[in-house]
Write a protein that holds these residues in place. Sequence first.
Motif, PDB file in Angstrom:
ATOM      1  N   ASN A 101       0.820  -1.223   0.000  1.00 22.53           N
ATOM      2  CA  ASN A 101       0.000   0.000   0.000  1.00 22.53           C
ATOM      3  C   ASN A 101       0.856   1.277   0.000  1.00 22.53           C
ATOM      4  O   ASN A 101       0.425   2.334   0.437  1.00 22.53           O
ATOM      5  CB  ASN A 101      -0.936   0.024   1.214  1.00 22.53           C
ATOM      6  N   TYR A 102       2.094   1.157  -0.550  1.00 27.23           N
ATOM      7  CA  TYR A 102       3.009   2.293  -0.445  1.00 27.23           C
ATOM      8  C   TYR A 102       2.504   3.519  -1.225  1.00 27.23           C
ATOM      9  O   TYR A 102       2.697   4.664  -0.803  1.00 27.23           O
ATOM     10  CB  TYR A 102       4.423   1.891  -0.899  1.00 27.23           C
ATOM     11  N   ALA A 103       1.816   3.271  -2.364  1.00 29.13           N
ATOM     12  CA  ALA A 103       1.415   4.412  -3.198  1.00 29.13           C
ATOM     13  C   ALA A 103       0.451   5.312  -2.412  1.00 29.13           C
ATOM     14  O   ALA A 103       0.581   6.555  -2.422  1.00 29.13           O
ATOM     15  CB  ALA A 103       0.763   3.914  -4.482  1.00 29.13           C
ATOM     16  N   LYS A 104      -0.491   4.672  -1.715  1.00 34.55           N
ATOM     17  CA  LYS A 104      -1.457   5.435  -0.919  1.00 34.55           C
ATOM     18  C   LYS A 104      -0.751   6.171   0.226  1.00 34.55           C
ATOM     19  O   LYS A 104      -0.989   7.365   0.462  1.00 34.55           O
ATOM     20  CB  LYS A 104      -2.484   4.444  -0.337  1.00 34.55           C
ATOM     21  N   LEU A 105       0.138   5.453   0.903  1.00 34.98           N
ATOM     22  CA  LEU A 105       0.870   6.064   2.029  1.00 34.98           C
ATOM     23  C   LEU A 105       1.725   7.229   1.546  1.00 34.98           C
ATOM     24  O   LEU A 105       1.791   8.289   2.179  1.00 34.98           O
ATOM     25  CB  LEU A 105       1.769   5.016   2.712  1.00 34.98           C
ATOM     26  N   LYS A 106       2.356   7.035   0.387  1.00 34.79           N
ATOM     27  CA  LYS A 106       3.247   8.069  -0.149  1.00 34.79           C
ATOM     28  C   LYS A 106       2.451   9.332  -0.502  1.00 34.79           C
ATOM     29  O   LYS A 106       2.865  10.445  -0.156  1.00 34.79           O
ATOM     30  CB  LYS A 106       3.963   7.516  -1.387  1.00 34.79           C
ATOM     31  N   ALA A 107       1.299   9.122  -1.157  1.00 28.27           N
ATOM     32  CA  ALA A 107       0.480  10.280  -1.547  1.00 28.27           C
ATOM     33  C   ALA A 107       0.074  11.077  -0.304  1.00 28.27           C
ATOM     34  O   ALA A 107       0.146  12.322  -0.289  1.00 28.27           O
ATOM     35  CB  ALA A 107      -0.755   9.802  -2.301  1.00 28.27           C
ATOM     36  N   ALA A 108      -0.306  10.359   0.749  1.00 28.49           N
ATOM     37  CA  ALA A 108      -0.735  11.050   1.981  1.00 28.49           C
ATOM     38  C   ALA A 108       0.454  11.776   2.624  1.00 28.49           C
ATOM     39  O   ALA A 108       0.312  12.906   3.116  1.00 28.49           O
ATOM     40  CB  ALA A 108      -1.338  10.039   2.948  1.00 28.49           C
ATOM     41  N   LEU A 109       1.611  11.136   2.611  1.00 28.86           N
ATOM     42  CA  LEU A 109       2.804  11.759   3.209  1.00 28.86           C
ATOM     43  C   LEU A 109       3.193  13.026   2.431  1.00 28.86           C
ATOM     44  O   LEU A 109       3.557  14.051   3.019  1.00 28.86           O
ATOM     45  CB  LEU A 109       3.980  10.762   3.225  1.00 28.86           C
ATOM     46  N   ILE A 110       3.101  12.937   1.106  1.00 29.82           N
ATOM     47  CA  ILE A 110       3.451  14.106   0.283  1.00 29.82           C
ATOM     48  C   ILE A 110       2.497  15.267   0.612  1.00 29.82           C
ATOM     49  O   ILE A 110       2.926  16.414   0.767  1.00 29.82           O
ATOM     50  CB  ILE A 110       3.421  13.748  -1.228  1.00 29.82           C
ATOM     51  N   LYS A 111       1.214  14.916   0.757  1.00 28.65           N
ATOM     52  CA  LYS A 111       0.227  15.949   1.122  1.00 28.65           C
ATOM     53  C   LYS A 111       0.593  16.599   2.440  1.00 28.65           C
ATOM     54  O   LYS A 111       0.337  17.793   2.667  1.00 28.65           O
ATOM     55  CB  LYS A 111      -1.161  15.316   1.252  1.00 28.65           C
ATOM     56  N   ARG A 112       1.183  15.802   3.332  1.00 29.02           N
ATOM     57  CA  ARG A 112       1.543  16.350   4.649  1.00 29.02           C
ATOM     58  C   ARG A 112       2.913  17.017   4.624  1.00 29.02           C
ATOM     59  O   ARG A 112       3.489  17.310   5.665  1.00 29.02           O
ATOM     60  CB  ARG A 112       1.503  15.225   5.700  1.00 29.02           C
ATOM     61  N   GLY A 113       3.499  17.171   3.425  1.00 28.40           N
ATOM     62  CA  GLY A 113       4.721  17.964   3.289  1.00 28.40           C
ATOM     63  C   GLY A 113       6.015  17.177   3.161  1.00 28.40           C
ATOM     64  O   GLY A 113       7.093  17.763   3.098  1.00 28.40           O
TER      65      GLY A 113
END
Length: 579
Positions: A101-113
């Motif tokens: 599930n890295y793609a989802k986690l990565k997108a959320a992390l990017i959103k958080r800066g």
Amino acid sequence: MCGIVGYVGYRDAASVCKDGLMHLEYRGYDSYGIASLSPKLSVFKSVGKISNAKNISSLKGTCAIGHTRWATHGVPSEINAHPLTDCGDKIAVVHNGIIENYAKLKAALIKRGHVFKSETDTEVIPHLIEEKYTGNLLDAVSKILPMLEGSYAILAVAEGENTIVAARKGSPLVLGVGDSEYIFASDAVPLIDYTKNVIYLEDGDIAEVKSDGYKIFNGKKIVKHPISKIEWDASVVRKSGFPHYMLKEIFEQPDVFSNTIQSVKENKEVVALIKKASSITVVACGTSANASMIFSYMMEAVCKIPTRVVVGSEYKYFPTPASSLVIGVSQSGETADTISALKISKDMGAKTIAVTNVLGSSITRTADVVLYTRAGPEVSVAATKSFTAQVAAFIEIVNLVSGKKLEPAVSDILRYLPDVVSADVSSAVELCKNASTLLYVGRGMFYPVAMEGALKMKEISYIHAEGYAAGELKHGPFALLCRETPVAALCLHGATYSVMMSNLKEIKARNAPLVAVGEAGDQDLEDLCDVFIPLPKVSEYAGIILSSVILQIMAYHCAVALGRDVDMPRNLAKSVTVE
Ligand code: AGP
């Protein structure tokens, strides 16, 4: 695929990691890296062979983690190599496995800066840890693990703590327990220079290790796993004067044979289960599948128990009925396809056995009962002694199940194997080494021997080779026969001899050069073929092991003659941990 090493103690940790990763080179990799704490976090990463690493001496400190990467997500490059770090380069992580599930986690992390440097799935881990880190790495890692889907063996370090935090789910990880020093690795081989005490971590374990001790948790509870003793010595993982591990491992086969027979004798449970079985399905890949096919011939012929072999990756398309006993065969015990086939059969209610060479490997946690082949660590990517050990185990199983019908084979092998490992195959090598295609043929149990000979040849010499049931040649492959296509034939005396001789005459009539492995003194065969490799007169069951060894030596010397990287052939990994 991917190797992990971590060290905390009193030595130069980066050097320990480098040496350990070199011991894991056989797993296959394209890039590598090490992070050390001194107390600042420093990272060195590169593409290529770790033996060429020059700058590792710049990494100081007594706590470090290292990794050899076999690319899955993102090309092999310095940036994608592990260890991967957080935004502030204060936290470093090495990882074996796949975070699904890295793609989802990565997108959320990017959103958080968060800013990502690599294309890997792994990089989400240091970023997630960074968000939870408040000065206690164990605490932060424990909080982020429930967010990860997929498989992992992880080591993490953080600037300011001389600590390694490790976690395991579905990917192998062991902890060596020394005297004021601890070493993590993907398998026990890198530990041997420091300690023989090893803990095999379980799925769900999180370990916190400092130079003065370790704690292992599973969930919130502290767990106390037993400390096992490594059974072999450091010399087993050294070349000890041999030019390649493969040749050394070929020469170890006589000793391995006896060890394996003993292991089966001591394992009453496996034989009892097989005796009770009304049918058996064996799942395995590559060389292990070839050994399993020999087993199926023996089981059907001698024990009269229906036995089929399914390659691990195909099992899901025709799984076995729950009433069948399922045996997973894997040298490494980490082959994803074989393990998932065993899991499917277990879920369907079948009783399962694992036959493996590696203590504590993942397959041992999946099966109901385990048989260790005890061949000792096999470093060369090409399986040799582990194949012999599997066949030895199968011979002894059949022997015990059938009431000692194969006893003569066991004594023949013990008597002749020590000489056969140094047989002269130079004329066969001369005849084969410049070919672009080779065919290997045999009948009965010698058919899987032929397939194994061809697999060995193609994987280390890169010459295209195929193994066929000799009777199948006329159904297509005959079109390939010409002066440029040598054929290697297994033509020992026994049930298949006379029809094999007819097949070989047909082959010679098409002008194909012929290498034949036969019984010493067989003048008809010697006159027919171009190169004759004699074996002593032995029982058919002994002949399969002795002739397999001849084909191993032929492949080895062809690969050497062609200047190939014998122990680490291109594109291959010793343990194939992805489906
Ligand atoms: C053998 O020479 C190969 N390297 C390969 O076919 C190997 O046997 C296969 O990947 C299965 O490995 P395992 O026995 O560790 O499961």
